[in-house]
Design an enzyme around this catalytic site. Sequence first.
Site, short mmCIF file in Angstrom:
data_model
loop_
_atom_site.label_atom_id
_atom_site.label_comp_id
_atom_site.label_asym_id
_atom_site.label_seq_id
_atom_site.Cartn_x
_atom_site.Cartn_y
_atom_site.Cartn_z
N PHE A 87 10.65 0.06 3.96
CA PHE A 87 11.47 -0.71 3.03
C PHE A 87 10.62 -1.53 2.05
O PHE A 87 11.01 -1.75 0.92
CB PHE A 87 12.34 -1.72 3.80
CG PHE A 87 13.55 -1.13 4.46
CD1 PHE A 87 14.60 -0.64 3.71
CD2 PHE A 87 13.66 -1.11 5.84
CE1 PHE A 87 15.74 -0.13 4.32
CE2 PHE A 87 14.79 -0.61 6.46
CZ PHE A 87 15.84 -0.12 5.70
N SER A 132 14.26 8.81 2.95
CA SER A 132 14.25 7.37 2.70
C SER A 132 14.78 6.61 3.90
O SER A 132 15.49 7.17 4.75
CB SER A 132 15.10 7.04 1.48
OG SER A 132 16.47 6.92 1.83
N ASP A 133 14.46 5.33 3.98
CA ASP A 133 15.11 4.49 4.97
C ASP A 133 16.51 4.13 4.45
O ASP A 133 16.87 4.41 3.31
CB ASP A 133 14.29 3.23 5.24
CG ASP A 133 14.47 2.74 6.67
OD1 ASP A 133 15.53 3.01 7.27
OD2 ASP A 133 13.55 2.08 7.20
N TYR A 134 17.29 3.50 5.32
CA TYR A 134 18.72 3.26 5.09
C TYR A 134 18.94 2.43 3.82
O TYR A 134 18.56 1.27 3.74
CB TYR A 134 19.27 2.52 6.32
CG TYR A 134 20.75 2.57 6.52
CD1 TYR A 134 21.30 3.37 7.51
CD2 TYR A 134 21.61 1.80 5.76
CE1 TYR A 134 22.67 3.40 7.74
CE2 TYR A 134 22.97 1.82 5.97
CZ TYR A 134 23.50 2.62 6.97
OH TYR A 134 24.85 2.63 7.20
N ASN A 135 19.55 3.04 2.81
CA ASN A 135 19.93 2.37 1.55
C ASN A 135 18.73 1.99 0.68
O ASN A 135 18.87 1.27 -0.31
CB ASN A 135 20.77 1.12 1.83
CG ASN A 135 21.59 0.69 0.64
OD1 ASN A 135 22.25 1.50 0.01
ND2 ASN A 135 21.55 -0.59 0.32
#
Length: 713
Positions: A229, A260-263
């Site tokens: 992130f 990707s990481d979450y959002n």
Amino acid sequence: MTRVDKLLAAMTVEEKIGQLNMVATGYAVTGPVLASGVIEGIRTGRIGSLLNIWGAREVHAVQKIAVEKTRLGIPLLIGFDVLHGHKTIFPIPLAEAASFYPPLWERSAREAAIEAAADGIAMTFAPMLDIARDPRWGRIAEGPGEDPWVGAEFAKAKVRGFQGTGLPEGLAGASAVAATAKHLCAYGAARAGLDYASADVSERELQEVYLPPFGAAVAAGCAAIMPAFNDVAGIPMTVHVPLLRDWLRRDIGFDGVIVSDYNAIAELLRHGVASDLAESAAAALLAGVDIDMMSDAYSRGLPEAIARGLVSTGLVDAAVRRVLTLKERLGLFDDPYRRGSAGTAAPAAAKARIELARELARRAIVVLANDYVLPLSPTLLRIALIGPLADARAEMLGPWAIAGSAAGPVTIREGLAAALPEAEIVFAPGVAIDGADMSGIAAAREICQDAEIVLLCLGEAANMSGEAASRANPGLPGVQSALAEAIFDLGKPVVALISSGRPLMIAAIVEKARAVVATWFLGVEAGNAIADVLAGKFNPTGRLPVTWPRDLGQVPIFFGTRPSGRPADPHDHYTSKYLDMPVEPLFFFGHGLSYSHFTLTNLRASKVEFKRGDELTIEVDVLNEGPASGQATVFLFARDVVASVARPVLELKGVGKIALAPGEGGTVCFRLAAAALAFPGRDLKPVLEPGEFLLLAGQSADPRGMLSIKLEF
């Protein structure tokens, strides 16, 4: 023309972008956004991957829609967080790292993969490989600790276990899941230990500390990588071209999927490096990110980015090719229902998995201090079990146990009752884990009055470690310290058991307790494993994978520091020291006591002069001078004495173990390639410079207990 080529040729731009879109089903929430319209998105080809769905029936139902109800019949990629077990929850990764035993690391990943695949899962967002040297950061619980060599060994073992390396079908096997090494990189260096915060580390530190575990994961065949992130020196990792496209893809040859990481792609707007979703999507795709997890940035932003000329359709095609290739490698095209078709595990397999959980947990326990009260005497008749973690079933799971059952773990109270049936065990929590209520302390003191020994169970709740669980003051929460003081005042011998996902600031506890044991979060067999160690049924072997600070003021703290021109000297004011406490930690990296007593002698090398390309054999003799059979852990460190760049005072190069009976001696042998003594030179390219090297062997990073020899290159 391959299957992937044919599919690419037949796909519309919308269908291609759909393959890059991963959404959550709402089974578990791991971020700030919930997906809606999942079924319709699958039907229209706008969703290529799902996360947070598990269970063969549920997975097969949505897979059936993708395969039978869409134009091209492309199967879904199903991902899930399997950090330390799936349904059978093993010790948290930091605790597992304390075993310093890669075969068990691999075996636990293999068993977790078998369980996850049986639930229809094809991809896990693990292993977590972030090197962490700040216990304020809650995600220290999820990784291998502070050392890059340990991190690299952990990476290799976990990738092999998850992906079924060596099995006949490999990644296509029904029990294999794609490993996702995360979070690239320097996430553990977050400012002030604050999750998601910026990291600003040198290029040298990236190369020497934070990147090696990911290089090892790629070398082991890791199928996927997840960027962190955070930003590194102002560049969010989700769009970090030098690290993702250049280092990862070009320099070390990673050709798998970047997810990707979450959002994270949508959050580029908050980072301030993009003005709209089109710019966010374009920047992530240009950096090499193939799958957008839960931000909807690719779905909403890529069409506009293409129209505005920010990215080409060729980049979209390249990303889609990698996603489809991973699905093919997983065998999803040949049999999309392969994972989850085997039915319920045989009772023998389930029993073996529980036995493994117990073995892992026993090996993870670290005895930090012991003034001759452990193992507990078999003649004890009355034991007081005090503290909020003594009977806290759900807390034993630790963070990231999504598919685990809160009713599953064995509590410390239950484990001790089973291990010590002849003793009367009286229990009172005294206080809650958190909160200010001290009304239960008097009752806890009362039941200790007639006890021969007190077991004081203190620590964190499971949700105080893990993601978004930074703690500015990682000591004992609530009024647990007041409970401890009240119990110590009774003058009884006290054994403190510390359940946590990180080192806690417990210097006052260590000072007054007769013994202190780091029990971490050990999973489903926590209580049995702790009882095995306390009762002497298992001679402890756990060693700290992190340096344990005396106080928060020492953080960040780790053994691999560079030498100062003014090293600490209590007799010289102008040296590198504190005015108010020692510079040494409470416990060094590698520290851990046994019920045996081991001594090291006669450190030697096969050559005192070596040349490029040589492999050295390093040996050290170990003698068990204690009363019990046990296993010694020996750490091999190196030091490049004079170099063009100041080198750390200690660099870990190997870990060896040997089991010895009382009075028995043996030899621990290390193989050390000359290339392992190279380092990134002034130009950051690997260099092995002529000169003197020290090799050191010890049972921890404490310099007072080390042997050393000199070698010449």
